[in-house]
Design a protein around this motif. Structure first.
Motif, short mmCIF file in Angstrom:
data_model
loop_
_atom_site.label_atom_id
_atom_site.label_comp_id
_atom_site.label_asym_id
_atom_site.label_seq_id
_atom_site.Cartn_x
_atom_site.Cartn_y
_atom_site.Cartn_z
N VAL A 59 -35.11 5.59 -19.09
CA VAL A 59 -35.35 7.03 -19.18
C VAL A 59 -34.33 7.87 -18.40
CG1 VAL A 59 -37.03 8.87 -18.78
CG2 VAL A 59 -37.78 6.65 -19.66
N PRO A 60 -34.01 7.56 -17.14
CA PRO A 60 -33.10 8.45 -16.39
C PRO A 60 -31.76 8.67 -17.06
CG PRO A 60 -34.18 6.90 -14.90
CD PRO A 60 -34.51 6.46 -16.29
N GLY A 61 -31.27 7.67 -17.79
CA GLY A 61 -29.98 7.81 -18.46
C GLY A 61 -29.94 8.93 -19.49
N ASP A 62 -31.10 9.27 -20.07
CA ASP A 62 -31.12 10.39 -21.02
C ASP A 62 -30.67 11.67 -20.34
OD1 ASP A 62 -32.10 8.70 -22.94
OD2 ASP A 62 -34.16 9.44 -22.87
N ALA A 81 -35.44 17.21 -14.14
CA ALA A 81 -35.47 16.81 -15.55
C ALA A 81 -35.77 15.33 -15.70
CB ALA A 81 -34.13 17.15 -16.22
N ILE A 82 -35.19 14.50 -14.82
CA ILE A 82 -35.48 13.06 -14.86
C ILE A 82 -36.95 12.81 -14.58
CG2 ILE A 82 -35.05 10.87 -13.68
CD1 ILE A 82 -32.17 11.78 -13.26
N LEU A 181 -32.66 13.87 -24.01
CA LEU A 181 -31.29 14.04 -23.55
C LEU A 181 -30.96 15.53 -23.39
CD1 LEU A 181 -28.21 11.99 -24.57
CD2 LEU A 181 -28.03 14.47 -24.53
N LEU A 182 -31.41 16.35 -24.33
CA LEU A 182 -31.18 17.79 -24.24
C LEU A 182 -31.87 18.40 -23.04
CD1 LEU A 182 -31.51 18.89 -27.99
CD2 LEU A 182 -29.43 18.34 -26.69
N LEU A 183 -32.99 17.80 -22.61
CA LEU A 183 -33.69 18.28 -21.42
C LEU A 183 -32.78 18.18 -20.20
CD1 LEU A 183 -36.25 19.26 -19.99
CD2 LEU A 183 -37.03 16.88 -19.92
N GLY A 184 -32.05 17.09 -20.08
CA GLY A 184 -31.12 16.94 -18.96
C GLY A 184 -29.99 17.94 -19.03
#
Length: 343
Positions: A59-62, A81-82, A181-184
């Motif tokens: 998950v964190p990679g997103d 975000a993460i 991914l867009l959240l990050g």
């Protein structure tokens, strides 16, 4: 009539030594403590299975890959975000098993809900609480991040409750991963636009893996693993393509153009190879023999392959530190997956 042991507070001429007396007097308490500890460990393992804890490493990679596209370094809003992504992901896991409890009672009776180790009401409450926490964390990261987190949460609930067994199911899961991914990106830089190509890449891989997962309990046709294998090769090829010439990307988003740094190129190639190996090998086995065990391994490999894919996307944006940090999560994901299944 069975003889009883002498009571410690009433010694007789045949009383045992003091060390034995202490051992006897303490043994019931020790047994109770041991039983409580075993029960706590059993409950912890049940929740770990329900929430698929090893999958959390994917998950964190997103968020890090999304943040890399903005041209900014990860900041406290990226961490929010993460955390939001982790909560929403786990909400989806708990809700998934709550929605599947009837089916799992027949096909996977060992899972926490059908086996009775976790009550369905507790799983549903956990899904609701985790969703609320995820949205609250996204709100702390800023209005743009919340604007992405709300449809992400809605997609997660819609997938688990309504879309999972429909033709729209894989697309819904792919949408959720792309939104993650867009959240990050929105939390870090305020805009989703520079992250759209990376989000599309991640969503495409998710679409392929989710399509394969539909045969993990009954087996099926080799077509889905073959299509996913072709998708894996295509995505890896796009990750290793030479970077575009400077100036082709809008100047407003300088990180949207891939880095020409030799180290970034080498790292991106290595990560793309790791992505192909992690996802491609089990997919090939499932294509040759689409049995449930091999299909489940292919799905697990596809989930773990998200880590090198995310790292390669970060490296493509020139964020070497984020790429290395993401890639470092892969060994832990593999080690914990041996103890708790990710599917």
């Amino acid at each position: 009539m069975t003889p009883r042991s002498p009571r410690p507070d009433r010694p007789t001429t045949t009383s045992p030594p003091q060390s034995r007396i202490q051992s006897q007097s303490q043994s019931p308490r020790a047994g109770t403590t041991s039983g409580a500890g075993a029960g706590a460990r059993a409950r912890a393992r049940a929740w770990a299975e329900l929430l698929r804890l090893p999958a959390l490493f994917t998950v964190p990679g997103d968020a890090l890959a999304g943040a890399a596209t903005t041209g900014n370094r990860p900041n406290p809003r990226t961490l929010l975000a993460i955390a939001s992504s982790l909560c929403l992901y786990e909400a989806g896991m708990a809700l998934n098993d709550w929605a599947d409890q009837t089916e799992d009672a027949l096909e996977r009776p060992h899972r926490p809900l059908p086996s009775g180790r976790i009550r369905p009401s507790a799983a549903l409450a956990a899904a609701g609480a985790l969703t609320a926490a995820g949205l609250a964390l996204a709100a702390r990261a800023g209005r743009p991040a919340l604007a992405v987190a709300v449809p992400l949460a809605a997609t997660v609930w819609a997938y688990d409750l309504a879309l999972k067994r429909t033709p729209a199911g894989p697309a819904a899961m792919a949408t959720a991963r792309g939104l993650d991914l867009l959240l990050g990106a929105t939390a870090t830089g305020g805009s989703a636009r520079p992250a759209l190509p990376s989000a599309l890449t991640l969503a495409t891989h998710t679409l392929a893996v989710t399509t394969v997962s539909r045969g993990e309990t009954r087996g099926g046709s080799p077509l889905a693993p073959l299509a996913a294998l072709a998708t894996t090769g295509t995505l890896a090829w796009t990750l290793t393509r030479p970077p575009e010439a400077p100036g082709t990307a809008p100047s407003r988003y300088p990180a949207a153009a891939p880095s020409r740094h030799p180290a970034a190129d080498t790292l991106r190639t290595v990560l793309a190879a790791a992505f192909v190996t992690t996802s491609g090998r089990p997919l090939l086995h499932a294509a040759l023999n689409p049995s449930p065990p091999l299909t489940q391994r292919a799905v697990g490999g596809g989930i773990r392959a998200m880590i090198p894919l995310q790292a390669a996307l970060a490296a493509r944006s020139g964020a070497l530190a984020s790429a290395l940090l993401t890639a470092a999560l892969a060994p832990a994901a593999r080690r914990f997956a041996r103890k708790v299944s990710v599917t």
